[in-house]
Design a protein around this motif. Structure first.
Motif: not given
Length: 318
Positions: A138-140, A185-186, A188-192
């Motif tokens: 999901x996040x790489x 999406x949440x 991924x947003x935390x990962x970013x």
């Protein structure tokens, strides 16, 4: 689930047929694996609580809890969701294979099978699983084994370090309200947000890993903890607000129906961060211990309102 660590891979054999269990155990031991045995699914769940197998070989047909139900339960528990499972089936029927794979099995073996096929399936499934754990799809971001290696490297270098364990408060409310796609999406947003925070604090480079789900780990110097977590919290809360439906974001909560049809309110998501420190006052030499203390502190952070960073004060704070 964390792998069993260095040394031979531990294989859990779950079968109520003593002869087959002994055959599988004998041949796996012959090829350098460590083997533990459970007679059925119920016993397997009890064994897994005490020990940490790297893979389970599970018979489809068993009393009490059968192979399908055991696999479903393993997949539903975050601690065992990544445990690879090979299903044993007595029939060559396609329907059994489909059921096994849809329940979450990684591979299957049709009885009778020979030694070479058994060992090949076990070895290839373990290898695939280890490769998969290196990076989150999901996040790489690097996964569990790479996280432990990072902490081990810091232990060897003798430098002071901190481990932060991060997750999203009330994450389930997002999945319940909007579904898993928006939930991702949440995550991924935390990962970013964490990645931007890691970049912003500069050198020495901090490490960011994804344990799975909404759980992340950072490894950095003790001095970097405050600026990194402060930046990540502000960044994530801003990003999360934009992921809610505008009406929910404006209200400041989502409404969810429980099983009885009662409506309850869930506040918007925040972050809980637990931190363990390894410095002159207390040295962690075991990566799993450093992660466990950070996880324990994350539980403390959960008891506080809003986004919260809990540092293990028994070891001093930066």
């Amino acid at each position: 689930m964390e792998p069993a660590g260095e040394g031979p891979d531990v294989i859990l054999v779950v079968d109520d047929d003593e002869d087959i269990a002994r055959f599988v155990e004998f041949n796996l031991r012959l090829h350098g694996f460590e083997v533990i045995h459970a007679a059925d699914g119920q016993e397997a769940l009890e064994v897994i609580e005490r020990q940490r197998p790297d893979l389970a070989v599970v018979d489809l047909m068993m009393p009490r809890i059968d192979g399908l139900e055991l696999t479903r339960r393993l997949r539903a528990n975050p601690l065992t969701s990544a445990l690879p499972v090979i299903m044993l089936t007595a029939k060559g029927m396609t329907v059994d294979k489909v059921h096994g794979l849809s329940a979450g099995a990684d591979d299957y073996l049709v009885k009778p099978f020979d030694t070479a096929e058994l060992v090949a399936r076990v070895s290839s499934t373990l290898r695939r699983n280890k490769e998969f754990r290196e990076v989150s799809p999901l996040t790489g971001l690097p996964g569990n084994s790479r996280i432990r290696r990072e902490i081990s490297d810091r232990v060897r270098s003798g430098t002071d370090y901190a481990v932060g364990y991060i997750d999203i408060d009330r994450f389930k409310s997002v999945n319940d309200r909007y579904g898993f796609v928006r939930g991702d999406d949440f995550i991924s947003a935390l990962a970013r947000s964490l990645h931007r925070a890691v970049v912003s604090i500069g050198l020495p480079p901090a490490f960011l890993g994804h344990v799975g789900g909404d759980d992340f780990v950072i490894v950095c110097t003790p001095e970097q903890v405050r600026p990194l977590t402060s930046r990540a919290v502000v960044d994530f809360e801003n990003a999360a607000d934009k992921l809610y439906d505008p009406s929910d974001a404006e209200r400041g909560y989502v409404e969810l129906k429980d099983r009885r049809g009662n409506i309850r309110r869930a506040a918007l998501v925040t972050l809980s961060i637990g931190v363990s420190l390894s410095d002159s006052r207390k040295r962690f030499t075991d990566p799993l211990e450093a992660i466990a203390v950070a996880s324990e502190m994350k539980t403390v952070a959960k008891s506080q309102p809003g986004s919260y960073v809990a540092v293990d004060r028994r070891r001093g704070i930066p």
